[in-house]
Design an enzyme around this catalytic site. Structure first.
Site, PDB file in Angstrom:
ATOM      1  N   THR A 387     -11.187  38.158   7.061  1.00 47.90           N
ATOM      2  CA  THR A 387     -10.003  37.606   6.475  1.00 47.90           C
ATOM      3  C   THR A 387      -9.681  36.445   7.381  1.00 47.90           C
ATOM      4  OG1 THR A 387      -9.357  39.779   5.769  1.00 47.90           O
ATOM      5  CG2 THR A 387      -7.574  38.204   6.104  1.00 47.90           C
ATOM      6  N   ASP A 429     -10.202  48.143  -1.214  1.00 45.76           N
ATOM      7  CA  ASP A 429      -8.885  48.404  -0.610  1.00 45.76           C
ATOM      8  C   ASP A 429      -8.077  49.426  -1.409  1.00 45.76           C
ATOM      9  OD1 ASP A 429      -9.207  46.863   1.610  1.00 45.76           O
ATOM     10  OD2 ASP A 429      -7.978  45.187   0.946  1.00 45.76           O
TER      11      ASP A 429
HETATM   12  O1  DON Z   1      -6.099  43.113   2.434  1.00 41.98           O
HETATM   13  C1  DON Z   1      -6.496  43.764   3.391  1.00 41.98           C
HETATM   14  O2  DON Z   1      -5.763  44.453   4.079  1.00 41.98           O
HETATM   15  C2  DON Z   1      -7.968  43.686   3.769  1.00 41.98           C
HETATM   16  N1  DON Z   1      -8.751  43.386   2.615  1.00 41.98           N
HETATM   17  C3  DON Z   1      -8.141  42.682   4.858  1.00 41.98           C
HETATM   18  C4  DON Z   1      -9.554  42.620   5.379  1.00 41.98           C
HETATM   19  C5  DON Z   1      -9.682  42.034   6.718  1.00 41.98           C
HETATM   20  O3  DON Z   1      -8.723  41.663   7.346  1.00 41.98           O
HETATM   21  C6  DON Z   1     -11.032  41.945   7.300  1.00 41.98           C
HETATM   22  N2  DON Z   1     -10.986  41.134   8.492  1.00 41.98           N
HETATM   23  N3  DON Z   1     -11.340  41.129   9.529  1.00 41.98           N
END
Ligand code: DON
Length: 575
Positions: A387, A429
């Site tokens: 992310t 998720d």
């Molecule tokens: O929305 C979320 O909480 C996850 N899909 C975020 C994923 C994430 O931060 C991966 N990163 N390092």
């Protein structure tokens, strides 16, 4: 001559910094920050995970654009320069502080489940979760929101045309980017995921399958074409035009469920942010479908009754209180949090100070409570793996805090044929089955079960902290379940421990998410501290460094930027 100058710069700047520190001794708001922050400026600041994108943002600020203009241009640029997380085929959240109205809005451009999604879509005949399906197949993709989200932000709060905001991204995709060591390493690390899909392999590896080495040029022709189409036709090119057509055709071919209808029906939601207070500051963060803002405020509320300033940063007492508060919040997350349009989230209860006091009383100051002895609680009744984050502040007083994602690095790994656009695997998720952890070890139940059109629960926590009603700190991070606790620690380090933004960013972090019952600690804590935590019953586990915060602090008219040193390639830059 040049050598002579650089020879003098170091001692001169040290003397200057010591002088500055001495002058400002005792002035908490400016002293240490002024000396230690790695980037300072008076007109504006941009902090992102990738230096070319940061420069795109700064250029826009220099030309008089506002923070939203810069943020949108950065968002599109990162889709080119940071393909593992920057995206057009994913989704995210943007928190905007609009100086003119003095108001904040939370722009929710999170992915949605396709209309044909069903609760058990990732279970096999025996009712077991098939991770491959929810993480690495065409079925793992949710309906992307990024193009709609960035376009809407620009239209409502920006001053540039979409064409202008897209121009730098188009140029970077067309002319190519000079590959950095960080990108080579990342592509190599995810080679397996990427080469399974010929369309993807074709873009990110050379014809003979070898990798791009640092300093070579990576061009993304199809992506450039898609970006151009969006510049010409607006977001409709993606949701109701040729790009969407290609995306849906690709889905049909690969067994995914996203249709043209799903794309046409996608809607960005403008939400009222979740708000809390912490020691006189106002915390403004992301509401559901993120769990981030609620639990950030919940943990801060619990800690507010403790004198952690006196207990000290990184002391066993402070870390113990933090870990115990984190556990309580994450337990609540598993029961109460989901897309608010499908599930009644007891938001006001969860963020109330009364509830925090009740939870605080459950904390044993001397012993870690085992996770199995903690259950999600009932908030006081109240009526009613890649992310990326970036932060921007401008001279007009606007601020943007944006976190967006494909979920894993490169998402599902799938590029919809002909578009150059990587698709997310955000469907993971959701809670595929009650009690079965997702990729981040998070569990959930009915609140976060799969339903058509629903947004999967997120932890992304783009946050703006206000001091005296003015944006003071803009921050956020990637890191899956650890996003909330990482963001929390930046706030505690700045407000309670009075660290410079750089120190607040660098300081070793901890994380506890209730289940699994382990206290993750980054390298950097004193062995004696860890021993004391173990003696209190914490299952301490040393982890790799986590999170990658991109933060900006504004004090007395000056901006201080700090990019996390945990991941290569980031840059905070002002002008
Ligand atoms: O929305 C979320 O909480 C996850 N899909 C975020 C994923 C994430 O931060 C991966 N990163 N390092």
């Amino acid at each position: 001559m040049r050598r002579r100058i650089s020879f003098w710069i170091f001692p001169v700047s040290v003397v200057f910094l010591i002088f500055l520190a001495a002058c400002m001794h005792g002035q908490r708001d400016s002293a240490s920050w002024a000396v230690l922050s790695p980037a300072t400026a008076v007109n504006g600041m941009v902090a992102t995970q990738e230096s070319l994108a940061t420069q795109v943002g700064v250029q826009i600020l220099k030309q008089g654009g506002n923070a939203v203009d810069a943020a949108v241009a950065v968002g599109f640029a990162l889709a080119v320069t940071l393909p593992q997380a920057g995206n057009l085929g994913g989704g995210g959240f943007m928190m905007v502080h609009d100086a003119k109205s003095g108001k904040q809005v939370a722009i929710d451009y999170r992915e949605t489940a396709p209309a044909s999604a069903v609760k058990d879509m990732y279970l096999d005949a025996n009712g077991n979760v098939v991770e491959e399906r929810s993480r690495f197949s065409a079925l793992s993709a949710g309906v992307p929101g990024t193009v709609a989200g960035l376009s809407l932000a620009l239209e409502r709060y920006g001053t540039l045309t979409l064409k202008k905001a897209l121009a730098p991204a188009i140029r970077l995709a067309e002319e190519g980017i000079v590959v950095t060591e960080a990108l080579t390493t990342s592509l190599e690390k995810h080679r397996e995921t990427l080469i399974r899909w010929p369309e993807t392999a074709k873009i990110f590896f050379k014809a003979d399958g070898s990798s791009y080495a640092p300093n070579e040029v990576l061009r993304q022709k199809d992506l450039a074409k898609s970006l151009r189409k969006i510049a010409e036709e607006g977001p409709a090119a993606f949701y109701n035009g040729s790009i969407g057509e290609k995306l849906a055709a690709d889905m049909r071919q690969q067994g995914g469920w996203i249709t043209r209808e799903d794309l046409r029906n996608y809607r960005v939601k403008i939400r009222e942010p979740v708000r809390g207070t912490y020691r006189g500051h106002e915390i403004v963060s992301m509401p559901p479908p993120s769990s981030g803002g609620i639990h950030l405020i919940q943990i801060l509320n619990i800690l507010e009754s403790e004198n952690i300033q006196v207990l000290g940063a990184a002391s066993p007492d402070t870390l113990h209180l933090m870990a115990e508060s984190m556990k309580l919040a994450y337990a609540d997350r598993s029961l109460h949090l989901g897309d608010p349009e499908f599930w009644k989230v007891p938001m006001r209860g969860l963020i109330s100070k009364t509830y925090a006091r009740k939870l605080g009383q459950l904390i044993d100051k001397k012993r870690a409570t085992p996770a199995e002895a903690i259950k999600p609680h009932n908030p006081v009744p109240y009526e009613s793996r890649e992310t990326t984050h970036f932060s921007v502040m401008d001279r007009y007083g606007n601020a943007v805090s944006n976190t967006y994602t494909l979920n894993f690095s490169y998402g599902s790994g799938i590029v919809a044929a002909g578009t150059g656009i990587l698709l997310n695997n955000e469907m993971d998720d959701f809670s595929a089955k009650p009690g079965v952890p997702n990729a981040y070890g998070l569990i959930g139940g009915q609140a976060n079960a799969i339903e058509p059109g629903k947004r999967p629960l997120s932890s992304m926590s783009p946050t703006i902290v206000f001091r005296n009603k003015k944006p003071f700190l803009v921050t956020g991070s990637p890191g899956g379940s650890r996003i909330i606790t990482t963001t929390l620690q930046i706030i505690l380090n700045v407000i309670d421990h009075e660290m410079s933004l750089a120190d607040a960013t660098h300081a070793a972090r901890i994380h506890h998410q209730w289940l699994p019952d382990r206290l993750e600690v980054e390298p950097g804590f004193a062995p004696e501290t860890l021993k004391k935590l173990k003696n209190r019953g914490h299952r301490v586990e040393l982890t790799e460094p986590f999170g990658s915060t991109q933060s900006i602090l504004k004090i007395e008219g000056r901006f201080y930027g700090a990019s996390d040193p945990r991941r290569k390639g980031a840059l905070a830059l002002g002008h």
